[in-house]
Design an enzyme around this catalytic site. Sequence first.
Site, short mmCIF file in Angstrom:
data_model
loop_
_atom_site.label_atom_id
_atom_site.label_comp_id
_atom_site.label_asym_id
_atom_site.label_seq_id
_atom_site.Cartn_x
_atom_site.Cartn_y
_atom_site.Cartn_z
N SER A 66 4.03 -1.38 3.83
CA SER A 66 3.98 -0.37 4.88
C SER A 66 3.35 0.95 4.44
O SER A 66 3.01 1.78 5.28
CB SER A 66 5.38 -0.10 5.45
OG SER A 66 6.15 0.65 4.52
N LYS A 103 8.49 6.19 3.43
CA LYS A 103 7.62 6.55 4.53
C LYS A 103 7.22 8.02 4.42
O LYS A 103 7.83 8.79 3.69
CB LYS A 103 8.34 6.37 5.89
CG LYS A 103 8.84 4.97 6.18
CD LYS A 103 7.73 4.03 6.55
CE LYS A 103 8.22 2.66 6.92
NZ LYS A 103 8.45 1.76 5.81
#
Length: 147
Positions: A66, A103
């Site tokens: 990700s 993230k």
Amino acid sequence: MYSIPSTLDQPILIASRAVVLPLLGDRVCAGFPSPAADLGAKRIDLTAELIVHPQATYLLRVSGDSMKDAHIFDGDVLVVDRAVKPLHGHICVAVVDGEFTVKYLYMRNGRFRLRAANPTYPDIVPREGQTVEVWGVVRHTIRHFHV
């Protein structure tokens, strides 16, 4: 709802002594080669280079893709500092529903979310009643090349 912890639950000491290795020259060219004759070896302390707050620094291994567009890949090791105040745009480790995730932190105009660096992953926007904890800030990545 999100929280930014101010204290460390279980501090650990990353390194009790310095890890010092030779540093050859100031840089290596990634374009055209340069003569290597003037390389003078000096020493660099990896602990001092990578760790600012030893009692608040942890290592975590990445699983997944990700964050690939931020050049963080599956199997990389993150150097995470819990003493750094997370700010908009930082790459952070967060705990979402009891699971660690890495993230980008997005905090603008009272809005909070976690953004992946891969367009196939949606933003993580906390739902009503859900707690998202920003756990620490990524300071470095360590990548192993398979040779």
